[in-house]
Scaffold this active site. Structure first.
Site, short mmCIF file in Angstrom:
data_model
loop_
_atom_site.label_atom_id
_atom_site.label_comp_id
_atom_site.label_asym_id
_atom_site.label_seq_id
_atom_site.Cartn_x
_atom_site.Cartn_y
_atom_site.Cartn_z
N HIS A 12 37.73 -43.74 -23.61
CA HIS A 12 38.89 -44.62 -23.66
C HIS A 12 38.47 -45.99 -23.12
CE1 HIS A 12 39.43 -42.82 -19.46
NE2 HIS A 12 39.09 -44.06 -19.26
N HIS A 59 44.19 -44.96 -13.87
CA HIS A 59 43.37 -46.03 -13.29
C HIS A 59 44.16 -46.95 -12.38
CE1 HIS A 59 41.32 -44.78 -17.01
NE2 HIS A 59 40.22 -45.32 -16.57
N HIS A 192 29.19 -45.18 -18.24
CA HIS A 192 29.53 -46.58 -18.03
C HIS A 192 29.74 -46.87 -16.56
CE1 HIS A 192 33.57 -44.78 -18.49
NE2 HIS A 192 34.18 -45.89 -18.18
N GLU A 239 33.93 -40.01 -15.38
CA GLU A 239 35.08 -39.57 -16.19
C GLU A 239 34.71 -38.43 -17.14
OE1 GLU A 239 37.48 -43.85 -16.50
OE2 GLU A 239 36.31 -43.15 -18.20
C1 DHB Z 1 36.39 -49.93 -19.72
C2 DHB Z 1 36.12 -48.56 -19.67
C3 DHB Z 1 37.01 -47.67 -19.06
O1 DHB Z 1 36.81 -46.33 -18.94
C4 DHB Z 1 38.19 -48.15 -18.53
O2 DHB Z 1 39.06 -47.25 -18.01
C5 DHB Z 1 38.49 -49.51 -18.55
C6 DHB Z 1 37.57 -50.40 -19.16
C7 DHB Z 1 35.45 -50.89 -20.38
O3 DHB Z 1 34.32 -50.54 -20.74
O4 DHB Z 1 35.88 -52.04 -20.61
FE FE Z 2 38.35 -45.33 -17.67
#
Ligand code: DHB
Ligand code: FE
Length: 283
Positions: A12, A59, A192, A239
């Protein structure tokens, strides 16, 4: 009894909501990402689940750092989306499945999970985007039971505990006295990291190994501590615990295993390695 048809995992990223809103699916940046989804959409059109149980992480929209449940289960008739400040449209409310919520809550507490029960719950991009990606046309055709797993403020639940939660959720779905079809969705990951010295960190080799493990060796990731998972996948890559819960839910109840319907992997979308998987339960 209800039928658990299978599980889906998807990353997401708020920017996806903007791309959908602006109709950018065919643009060069977005096309390789959105092209992953039609086979899964087709599978869902064939299987027609009535209800979705959604593992996701909030979040800071519904739970902020002052009050952070480890596991929270929605028990609302309706879930509202609200502005998180990403500049993406706020979506209309999603319909809950209250009977399944309470069945799940009773089962989980009986199985010694000290969950937080939420009769009101705002849902953020992690809950709304998968529904938009899997059912892009018209109104969302499924009701939803959101299950929130804390991956934003340490201490986080260990992967083994998350796996146990997923298994218990699968057992509860399989024993729900309903003739409805249920799919489990995991929203989050894959690798990420959004902040600090390693901002922008991705790990394709680890992500692909993790996705493969979900098919052939579902408990593989439970060997790692959360610090090890953060080292491998990034501070938000943790996550991926949602995917583990989803996979564990498919272990429970009748059935012999899973068949991979489809998977897809594309880097990057924003700062994130975008993964997608669909697993069908084999009876
Ligand atoms: C991004 C990734 C995420 O999992 C999130 O919750 C908010 C932003 C991103 O890569 O921009
Ligand atoms: Fe996220």
């Amino acid at each position: 009894m209800a039928t658990l048809i299978g599980g889906l995992g998807t990353s997401h990223v708020p920017a996806i909501g903007g791309a959908i809103h602006k109709g950018l699916q065919q643009e060069p940046y977005w096309k390789p990402f959105f092209d992953g989804y039609p086979p899964v959409q087709t599978w869902l059109q064939e299987k027609r689940p009535d209800v979705v149980v959604m593992f996701y992480n909030d979040h800071g929209l519904n739970f902020f750092l002052d009050k952070m449940p480890t596991f929270a289960v929605g028990a609302a008739a309706q879930y509202n989306n609200a502005d998180e400040g990403w500049g993406i449209p706020t979506l209309p409310p999603f319909q809950g499945e209250v009977d399944l919520s309470w069945h799940l809550i009773n089962h989980l507490v009986q199985q010694n999970f000290d969950i937080t029960t939420c009769q009101e719950m705002l849902v953020d991009h992690a809950c709304t985007l998968p529904l938009k990606l899997f059912w892009p046309q018209g109104d969302c055709p499924v009701t939803v039971v959101p299950i929130c797993i804390n991956t934003v403020q340490f201490p986080l639940p260990h992967a083994r505990r998350v796996y146990a939660l997923g298994r218990a959720v699968g057992e509860a779905i399989a024993s729900w006295g309903s003739n409805k079809k249920v799919a489990v969705i995991a929203s989050g990951g894959l690798s990420h990291q959004l902040e600090g010295e390693r901002a922008g960190f991705l790990n394709k080799a680890f992500d692909l190994q993790f996705m493969e493990s979900l098919v052939s060796n579902p408990e593989w990731a439970t060997q790692y501590t959360n610090h090890e998972l953060v080292a491998k996948a990034g501070s938000q890559g943790i996550e991926l615990l949602m995917w583990l819960a989803m996979r564990a839910s498919l272990v429970a109840g009748d059935g012999f295993g899973v068949r991979k319907v489809h998977s897809h992997y594309h880097i990057p979308i924003s700062n994130t390695a975008a993964g997608l998987i669909a697993l069908e339960k084999v009876f």
